[in-house]
Design a protein around this motif. Structure first.
Motif, PDB file in Angstrom:
ATOM      1  N   ALA A  60       8.844  -4.630  19.479  1.00 37.72           N
ATOM      2  CA  ALA A  60       7.804  -5.662  19.454  1.00 37.72           C
ATOM      3  C   ALA A  60       6.466  -5.090  19.924  1.00 37.72           C
ATOM      4  CB  ALA A  60       8.215  -6.848  20.332  1.00 37.72           C
ATOM      5  N   GLY A  61       6.480  -4.246  20.946  1.00 39.74           N
ATOM      6  CA  GLY A  61       5.248  -3.636  21.436  1.00 39.74           C
ATOM      7  C   GLY A  61       4.611  -2.696  20.424  1.00 39.74           C
ATOM      8  N   VAL A  62       5.443  -1.941  19.719  1.00 46.16           N
ATOM      9  CA  VAL A  62       4.916  -1.035  18.699  1.00 46.16           C
ATOM     10  C   VAL A  62       4.291  -1.825  17.555  1.00 46.16           C
ATOM     11  CG1 VAL A  62       5.595   0.635  16.924  1.00 46.16           C
ATOM     12  CG2 VAL A  62       6.405   0.906  19.266  1.00 46.16           C
ATOM     13  N   VAL A  63       4.983  -2.867  17.103  1.00 46.02           N
ATOM     14  CA  VAL A  63       4.460  -3.687  16.006  1.00 46.02           C
ATOM     15  C   VAL A  63       3.169  -4.382  16.428  1.00 46.02           C
ATOM     16  CG1 VAL A  63       4.931  -5.731  14.587  1.00 46.02           C
ATOM     17  CG2 VAL A  63       6.690  -3.983  14.889  1.00 46.02           C
ATOM     18  N   LEU A  64       3.159  -4.970  17.612  1.00 49.75           N
ATOM     19  CA  LEU A  64       1.965  -5.649  18.106  1.00 49.75           C
ATOM     20  C   LEU A  64       0.809  -4.661  18.293  1.00 49.75           C
ATOM     21  CD1 LEU A  64       0.784  -8.336  19.129  1.00 49.75           C
ATOM     22  CD2 LEU A  64       1.546  -7.677  21.403  1.00 49.75           C
ATOM     23  N   GLY A  65       1.092  -3.519  18.882  1.00 50.08           N
ATOM     24  CA  GLY A  65       0.059  -2.514  19.083  1.00 50.08           C
ATOM     25  C   GLY A  65      -0.498  -1.990  17.769  1.00 50.08           C
ATOM     26  N   PHE A  66       0.378  -1.781  16.797  1.00 48.02           N
ATOM     27  CA  PHE A  66      -0.063  -1.314  15.488  1.00 48.02           C
ATOM     28  C   PHE A  66      -0.952  -2.359  14.818  1.00 48.02           C
ATOM     29  CE2 PHE A  66       0.608  -0.460  10.919  1.00 48.02           C
ATOM     30  CZ  PHE A  66       0.171   0.852  10.877  1.00 48.02           C
ATOM     31  N   GLY A  67      -0.558  -3.625  14.923  1.00 44.97           N
ATOM     32  CA  GLY A  67      -1.367  -4.705  14.345  1.00 44.97           C
ATOM     33  C   GLY A  67      -2.733  -4.804  14.997  1.00 44.97           C
ATOM     34  N   ILE A  68      -2.768  -4.721  16.316  1.00 44.53           N
ATOM     35  CA  ILE A  68      -4.048  -4.775  17.026  1.00 44.53           C
ATOM     36  C   ILE A  68      -4.912  -3.573  16.655  1.00 44.53           C
ATOM     37  CG2 ILE A  68      -5.110  -4.619  19.321  1.00 44.53           C
ATOM     38  CD1 ILE A  68      -2.802  -6.332  20.366  1.00 44.53           C
ATOM     39  N   ALA A  69      -4.296  -2.403  16.548  1.00 47.00           N
ATOM     40  CA  ALA A  69      -5.059  -1.207  16.175  1.00 47.00           C
ATOM     41  C   ALA A  69      -5.655  -1.348  14.777  1.00 47.00           C
ATOM     42  CB  ALA A  69      -4.160   0.022  16.245  1.00 47.00           C
ATOM     43  N   LEU A  70      -4.888  -1.878  13.836  1.00 39.27           N
ATOM     44  CA  LEU A  70      -5.411  -2.074  12.484  1.00 39.27           C
ATOM     45  C   LEU A  70      -6.590  -3.048  12.477  1.00 39.27           C
ATOM     46  CD1 LEU A  70      -2.233  -2.198  10.221  1.00 39.27           C
ATOM     47  CD2 LEU A  70      -3.998  -0.436  10.297  1.00 39.27           C
ATOM     48  N   ILE A  71      -6.469  -4.118  13.236  1.00 36.59           N
ATOM     49  CA  ILE A  71      -7.553  -5.098  13.312  1.00 36.59           C
ATOM     50  C   ILE A  71      -8.798  -4.456  13.920  1.00 36.59           C
ATOM     51  CG2 ILE A  71      -8.294  -7.201  14.495  1.00 36.59           C
ATOM     52  CD1 ILE A  71      -5.429  -8.260  14.031  1.00 36.59           C
ATOM     53  N   ARG A  72      -8.614  -3.632  14.967  1.00 36.71           N
ATOM     54  CA  ARG A  72      -9.765  -2.973  15.602  1.00 36.71           C
ATOM     55  C   ARG A  72     -10.389  -1.929  14.691  1.00 36.71           C
ATOM     56  NH1 ARG A  72     -12.420  -3.947  19.908  1.00 36.71           N
ATOM     57  NH2 ARG A  72     -12.197  -1.878  20.762  1.00 36.71           N
ATOM     58  N   ILE A  73      -9.564  -1.180  13.948  1.00 36.41           N
ATOM     59  CA  ILE A  73     -10.087  -0.136  13.058  1.00 36.41           C
ATOM     60  C   ILE A  73     -10.871  -0.743  11.904  1.00 36.41           C
ATOM     61  CG2 ILE A  73      -9.378   1.602  11.356  1.00 36.41           C
ATOM     62  CD1 ILE A  73      -7.126   2.368  13.322  1.00 36.41           C
ATOM     63  N   HIS A  74     -10.338  -1.831  11.333  1.00 36.84           N
ATOM     64  CA  HIS A  74     -10.994  -2.457  10.180  1.00 36.84           C
ATOM     65  C   HIS A  74     -12.087  -3.439  10.581  1.00 36.84           C
ATOM     66  CE1 HIS A  74      -8.530  -0.550   7.215  1.00 36.84           C
ATOM     67  NE2 HIS A  74      -7.440  -0.885   7.876  1.00 36.84           N
ATOM     68  N   LYS A  75     -12.282  -3.606  11.883  1.00 36.50           N
ATOM     69  CA  LYS A  75     -13.354  -4.435  12.431  1.00 36.50           C
ATOM     70  C   LYS A  75     -13.384  -5.855  11.845  1.00 36.50           C
ATOM     71  CE  LYS A  75     -16.269  -0.564  13.707  1.00 36.50           C
ATOM     72  NZ  LYS A  75     -15.452  -0.225  14.814  1.00 36.50           N
ATOM     73  N   VAL A  76     -12.250  -6.534  11.939  1.00 34.88           N
ATOM     74  CA  VAL A  76     -12.183  -7.942  11.568  1.00 34.88           C
ATOM     75  C   VAL A  76     -13.061  -8.694  12.564  1.00 34.88           C
ATOM     76  CG1 VAL A  76     -10.655  -9.925  11.300  1.00 34.88           C
ATOM     77  CG2 VAL A  76      -9.864  -7.651  10.643  1.00 34.88           C
ATOM     78  N   PRO A  77     -14.054  -9.454  12.086  1.00 36.05           N
ATOM     79  CA  PRO A  77     -15.127  -9.963  12.953  1.00 36.05           C
ATOM     80  C   PRO A  77     -14.706 -10.562  14.300  1.00 36.05           C
ATOM     81  CG  PRO A  77     -15.566 -10.551  10.689  1.00 36.05           C
ATOM     82  CD  PRO A  77     -14.215  -9.906  10.709  1.00 36.05           C
ATOM     83  N   VAL A  78     -14.023 -11.671  14.308  1.00 35.44           N
ATOM     84  CA  VAL A  78     -13.738 -12.347  15.579  1.00 35.44           C
ATOM     85  C   VAL A  78     -12.540 -11.717  16.283  1.00 35.44           C
ATOM     86  CG1 VAL A  78     -13.067 -14.550  16.608  1.00 35.44           C
ATOM     87  CG2 VAL A  78     -14.727 -14.500  14.749  1.00 35.44           C
ATOM     88  N   LEU A  79     -11.503 -11.394  15.530  1.00 35.15           N
ATOM     89  CA  LEU A  79     -10.290 -10.848  16.138  1.00 35.15           C
ATOM     90  C   LEU A  79     -10.546  -9.496  16.797  1.00 35.15           C
ATOM     91  CD1 LEU A  79      -7.559 -11.775  13.520  1.00 35.15           C
ATOM     92  CD2 LEU A  79      -7.997 -12.826  15.733  1.00 35.15           C
ATOM     93  N   SER A  80     -11.367  -8.678  16.199  1.00 42.15           N
ATOM     94  CA  SER A  80     -11.658  -7.367  16.771  1.00 42.15           C
ATOM     95  C   SER A  80     -12.308  -7.513  18.146  1.00 42.15           C
ATOM     96  CB  SER A  80     -12.572  -6.578  15.834  1.00 42.15           C
ATOM     97  OG  SER A  80     -12.827  -5.309  16.360  1.00 42.15           O
ATOM     98  N   GLN A  81     -13.211  -8.456  18.289  1.00 46.23           N
ATOM     99  CA  GLN A  81     -13.858  -8.676  19.582  1.00 46.23           C
ATOM    100  C   GLN A  81     -12.878  -9.252  20.605  1.00 46.23           C
ATOM    101  OE1 GLN A  81     -17.140 -11.153  18.512  1.00 46.23           O
ATOM    102  NE2 GLN A  81     -18.442  -9.422  17.911  1.00 46.23           N
ATOM    103  N   LEU A  82     -12.031 -10.187  20.170  1.00 43.42           N
ATOM    104  CA  LEU A  82     -11.041 -10.763  21.092  1.00 43.42           C
ATOM    105  C   LEU A  82     -10.058  -9.702  21.577  1.00 43.42           C
ATOM    106  CD1 LEU A  82     -10.226 -14.201  19.445  1.00 43.42           C
ATOM    107  CD2 LEU A  82     -11.417 -13.781  21.590  1.00 43.42           C
ATOM    108  N   PHE A  83      -9.570  -8.884  20.656  1.00 48.77           N
ATOM    109  CA  PHE A  83      -8.638  -7.837  21.053  1.00 48.77           C
ATOM    110  C   PHE A  83      -9.339  -6.760  21.875  1.00 48.77           C
ATOM    111  CE2 PHE A  83      -5.822  -9.231  17.408  1.00 48.77           C
ATOM    112  CZ  PHE A  83      -4.906  -9.838  18.246  1.00 48.77           C
ATOM    113  N   GLY A  84     -10.626  -6.560  21.660  1.00 46.34           N
ATOM    114  CA  GLY A  84     -11.391  -5.643  22.501  1.00 46.34           C
ATOM    115  C   GLY A  84     -11.423  -6.128  23.944  1.00 46.34           C
ATOM    116  N   LEU A  85     -11.617  -7.437  24.132  1.00 40.69           N
ATOM    117  CA  LEU A  85     -11.576  -8.012  25.482  1.00 40.69           C
ATOM    118  C   LEU A  85     -10.180  -7.886  26.093  1.00 40.69           C
ATOM    119  CD1 LEU A  85     -13.693 -11.241  24.976  1.00 40.69           C
ATOM    120  CD2 LEU A  85     -14.286  -9.247  26.358  1.00 40.69           C
ATOM    121  N   TYR A  86      -9.165  -8.152  25.286  1.00 43.56           N
ATOM    122  CA  TYR A  86      -7.766  -8.044  25.726  1.00 43.56           C
ATOM    123  C   TYR A  86      -7.471  -6.619  26.203  1.00 43.56           C
ATOM    124  CZ  TYR A  86      -2.664  -7.832  25.132  1.00 43.56           C
ATOM    125  OH  TYR A  86      -1.325  -7.642  25.316  1.00 43.56           O
TER     126      TYR A  86
END
Length: 73
Positions: A32-58
């Protein structure tokens, strides 16, 4: 306190019966941690507007909190 092989021998049934649950509680969170981490990394790399900032704070929050504090929470 000394290690006792007799204790292991007397309780081997309990140890073996608990092994599947122990493996589940070990393997499932890792996957679960690998899948979640991979998903967050993809969102941060592709710079999805709101989610990227939220995960950056997280990520910033968990990087700033000492590990010992997280272990005791």
């Amino acid at each position: 306190m000394n290690f006792s092989w007799e204790f292991i021998r007397d309780n081997i049934g309990y140890i073996i019966s608990a092994a599947p649950m122990t493996l589940f509680l070990t393997v499932f969170p890792v996957i679960a941690g690998v899948v979640l981490g991979f998903g967050i990394a993809l969102i941060r790399i592709h710079k999805v507007p709101v989610l990227s900032q939220l995960f950056g704070l997280y990520i910033s929050f968990f990087r700033s909190v000492p590990l010992l504090v997280l272990l005791f929470v």
